[in-house]
Design an enzyme around this catalytic site. Structure first.
Site, PDB file in Angstrom:
ATOM      1  N   CYS A  51       0.800  -1.228   0.000  1.00 36.14           N
ATOM      2  CA  CYS A  51       0.000   0.000   0.000  1.00 36.14           C
ATOM      3  C   CYS A  51       0.830   1.275   0.000  1.00 36.14           C
ATOM      4  O   CYS A  51       0.530   2.225  -0.728  1.00 36.14           O
ATOM      5  CB  CYS A  51      -0.990  -0.014   1.164  1.00 36.14           C
ATOM      6  SG  CYS A  51      -0.237   0.006   2.819  1.00 36.14           S
ATOM      7  N   HIS A  90      -2.795   1.354   6.757  1.00 38.99           N
ATOM      8  CA  HIS A  90      -3.037   1.376   5.316  1.00 38.99           C
ATOM      9  C   HIS A  90      -2.753   2.790   4.825  1.00 38.99           C
ATOM     10  O   HIS A  90      -3.009   3.769   5.530  1.00 38.99           O
ATOM     11  CB  HIS A  90      -4.475   0.974   4.989  1.00 38.99           C
ATOM     12  CG  HIS A  90      -4.762   0.942   3.523  1.00 38.99           C
ATOM     13  ND1 HIS A  90      -3.976   0.242   2.635  1.00 38.99           N
ATOM     14  CD2 HIS A  90      -5.729   1.553   2.770  1.00 38.99           C
ATOM     15  CE1 HIS A  90      -4.449   0.399   1.413  1.00 38.99           C
ATOM     16  NE2 HIS A  90      -5.507   1.197   1.471  1.00 38.99           N
ATOM     17  N   ASP A 109      -7.155   5.815  -3.669  1.00 38.66           N
ATOM     18  CA  ASP A 109      -6.416   4.650  -3.190  1.00 38.66           C
ATOM     19  C   ASP A 109      -6.047   3.767  -4.374  1.00 38.66           C
ATOM     20  O   ASP A 109      -6.905   3.181  -5.019  1.00 38.66           O
ATOM     21  CB  ASP A 109      -7.272   3.867  -2.188  1.00 38.66           C
ATOM     22  CG  ASP A 109      -6.477   2.822  -1.423  1.00 38.66           C
ATOM     23  OD1 ASP A 109      -5.311   2.569  -1.794  1.00 38.66           O
ATOM     24  OD2 ASP A 109      -7.017   2.263  -0.448  1.00 38.66           O
TER      25      ASP A 109
END
EC number: 2.3.2.13
Length: 656
Positions: free
Chosen positions: A284, A343, A366
């Protein structure tokens, strides 16, 4: 009487000057290049046309400019524009004004509209003279970018310090670890490095949208919402030949471990050099860092955000289910719902004309491939304000973004083939949401941008969204005993872990407890690994009595688990059900150096072995930007630990 005849000749151009240096400085693109014209929309830039035989005469000559972008430039789609010096009857959002008219030259100020498509452009000119032929010239190419300095641009950011941080800063920090141990990881974004601008534009050309309809794709590149969705999809490779392959399981021998990357430049250049083959591997923070590089390069203000205890809700019910056995061991989730230790995503600044008023500003994006959006692995842009207000129906992917910071966690005991609901936690997801401070190395906590403080009236507004399958809304059994695990001191690599079990009897009756304790490795995405330590505590409590039980996990119990899994950003779950996440703090490398203009730079990298044993196969990697403020980054890996990083901002002293 003497008659004088003036022979009028057509205007012929011999050369043009794009004034790259002056224009690029004014458009804040000089860090990218001085040799080519790179300008921002909604802002004037000047070019000079030099003529062969005479100067420009406004009443005798007509100069028409043409700009084109994309494979099939078209006036109706906005990818082709025809415009002339002000005063002509040509109607175009592009503007041309005379800045200076000399004996054999004409300096013209041009301006692209603040909604123009970004990308590569060709600039042409047609010259019409009285009784002369129409002459056509191709002046050259330039690149057009978003303009956060232009109030009419949808990415306009009013604060100059914010523009310097979120557009111009080419290095920063990404926060990792867990809520008990927040660790800044330095990163070299390198958006101004050589060829990065070309790579970013090539990335747009490689997108699925561009492959299906390249002309329409180019026409839509004036929209920051559109561009951000395309980039979010192209950073991962799940649907296309995007930049990065993601991997969260064992083994990175056929590529690079995500923790070993220090910056985005090597990743983007490798993707470009291989003709668009995905680079192995990312997780991530790597996806978010590379996206930050691309978006800042294109001119969209962008920052990297870390959410600790981040929910991953796979079925859209805004509830994260976690399953434990009677020893406290967390079990593999059938639904794949997880809570990530941390995250990382991006926020990009833009207006949102596609949403009701008030939902512009920071937008969550994202690039980590978690769930699909309209059939493609991308996420956002979701208005941060909409997430906070629980407006989960607003596009794009706001419900999923809401669950990452606001979902409830329900813990279940699996015993004898049955599931028993243990507890519903309303405040365990979305903690210490962090980003780098403006023009500072400090951490900003921006949790309040995403959620109201637990217990306030506004927090109950989101409860109507927390539905779910029948049975998951069943009442939670009342707690008879309160059990909490706390670390007595931060955990460090090479040292024992000391903790305390806090117990309190909430019932009016005497309680004799058997408490099963376990510790197991977990990947940072919440996937459980092996249990490496277990213990049992026997406790007796009178009504309303509390007791604290000290505990210790010796390092020799955790060492093998750490060595095996540290490449995967593993944490340790000390558990009785929804226990304490432990992350080992490792040593940090320290850099010593002095930089003087015109002299070789010598760097000293200092680090300490945190283990009571010899380590081998040490590899030291150093990376840094050659533009802006030098900020070298160092990464050390070995056969016993990885990911020991350090950085140093360098002040360059003038030479003699």
């Amino acid at each position: 009487m003497t008659l004088v005849f003036c022979l009028f000749t057509g205007l012929e151009m011999i050369v043009s000057d794009f004034q790259c240096y002056q224009n690029n400085v004014q458009h804040h693109t000089e860090e990218i290049s001085f040799q080519r014209l790179i300008v921002r929309r909604g802002q004037n830039f000047s070019i000079i046309l030099y003529f062969k035989n005479r100067g420009f005469m406004l009443d005798m000559d007509k100069i028409i400019f043409i700009t084109e972008t994309g494979p099939k430039p078209d006036l109706s789609m906005g990818t082709r524009a025809i415009f002339s010096i002000a005063g002509s009857n040509l109607k175009s959002p592009w503007i041309a004004l005379i800045k200076s008219n000399g004996a054999n030259f004409l300096e013209v100020s041009l301006c692209a509209p603040p909604m123009a498509a970004i990308g590569h452009y060709v600039l042409k000119v047609h010259i019409e003279s009285f009784q002369g032929p129409v002459l056509a010239y191709q002046l050259g190419e330039f690149i057009l970018l978003f303009n956060p300095w232009c109030p009419a641009d949808e990415v306009y950011l009013e604060s100059e310090p914010q523009r310097q941080e979120y557009v111009m800063n080419d290095h920063g920090f990404i926060y990792q670890g867990n809520k008990n141990w927040i660790r800044p990881c330095p990163w070299n974004y390198g958006q101004f490095e050589e060829n990065i601008i070309n790579i970013c534009l090539k990335l747009l050309d490689k997108s699925l949208n561009s492959q299906v309809d390249p002309a329409m794709d180019c026409a839509l590149r004036g929209s920051s919402v559109y561009i951000s969705r395309v980039v979010s999809a192209m950073i991962n490779s799940n649907d296309d030949n995007g930049v990065l392959n993601g991997k969260w399981s064992e083994g990175f021998d056929d590529g690079t471990s995500p923790s070993e990357w220090n910056g985005s430049v090597a990743i983007l250049k490798k993707w470009y050099a291989t003709g668009g083959q995905p680079v192995k591997y990312g997780q991530c923070w790597v996806f978010a860092a590379v996206m930050c590089t691309v978006m800042r390069c294109l001119g969209i203000p962008t920052r990297v955000i870390t959410n600790f205890d981040s929910g991953h809700d796979t079925d859209g019910n805004l509830i994260i289910d976690e399953y434990f056995d009677n020893t406290g061991r967390i079990l593999e989730n059938k639904k794949k719902d997880t809570v990530w230790n941390f995250h990382v995503w991006n926020e990009c600044w833009m207006s949102r004309k596609d949403l009701p008023p008030g939902y512009g500003g920071w937008q969550l994006l994202d690039a980590t491939p978690q769930e699909t959006s309209n059939g493609v692995y991308c996420c956002g842009p979701a208005s941060v304000r909409a997430i906070k207000e629980g407006e989960v129906e607003l596009k794009y992917d706001t419900a999923f973004a809401f669950s990452m910071v606001n979902a409830d966690c329900v813990s279940w005991l699996v015993y004898g083939g049955k599931e028993q609901k243990l507890h519903r936690y309303t405040n365990s997801v979305g903690n210490f949401i962090s980003t780098k401070s403006i023009q500072s190395d400090d951490r900003d906590d921006i949790t309040e941008n995403y959620k109201y403080q637990e217990g306030t009236t506004q927090t109950h507004n989101h409860l109507k969204y927390l539905g779910g399958p029948l049975g998951h809304n069943s009442p939670t059994p009342p707690q008879a005993v309160s059990l909490k695990l706390k670390l007595t001191q931060p955990a460090y690599l090479g040292l024992d872990i000391n903790f305390v079990l806090q117990t309190f009897n909430l019932a009016p009756q005497f309680k004799a407890l058997k408490v099963n304790l376990s510790a197991q490795s977990m990947l940072h995405d919440g996937s459980p690994l092996n249990v490496f330590w277990q213990d049992t505590a026997f406790i007796t409590l009178m009504p309303s009595e509390g007791m604290c039980v000290q505990g210790q996990i010796q390092f020799n119990s955790t060492q093998q688990a750490f060595i095996k899994h540290q490449r995967h950003r593993a944490g340790w779950l000390l558990s009785i059900s929804r226990g304490e996440i432990v992350g080992f703090g490792a040593s940090e490398a320290r850099l010593r150096l002095e930089a003087i203009v015109g002299q070789l730079l010598t760097m000293q990298v200092i680090f300490q072995n945190p283990l009571w044993e010899e380590v081998g196969d040490c590899v030291l990697t150093v990376e840094g930007s050659v533009k802006g403020v030098p900020s070298p980054l160092a990464n050390l890996k070995s056969d016993r630990f990885k990911d020991i990083k350090g950085y140093r901002n360098v002040n360059v002293s003038p030479g003699l």
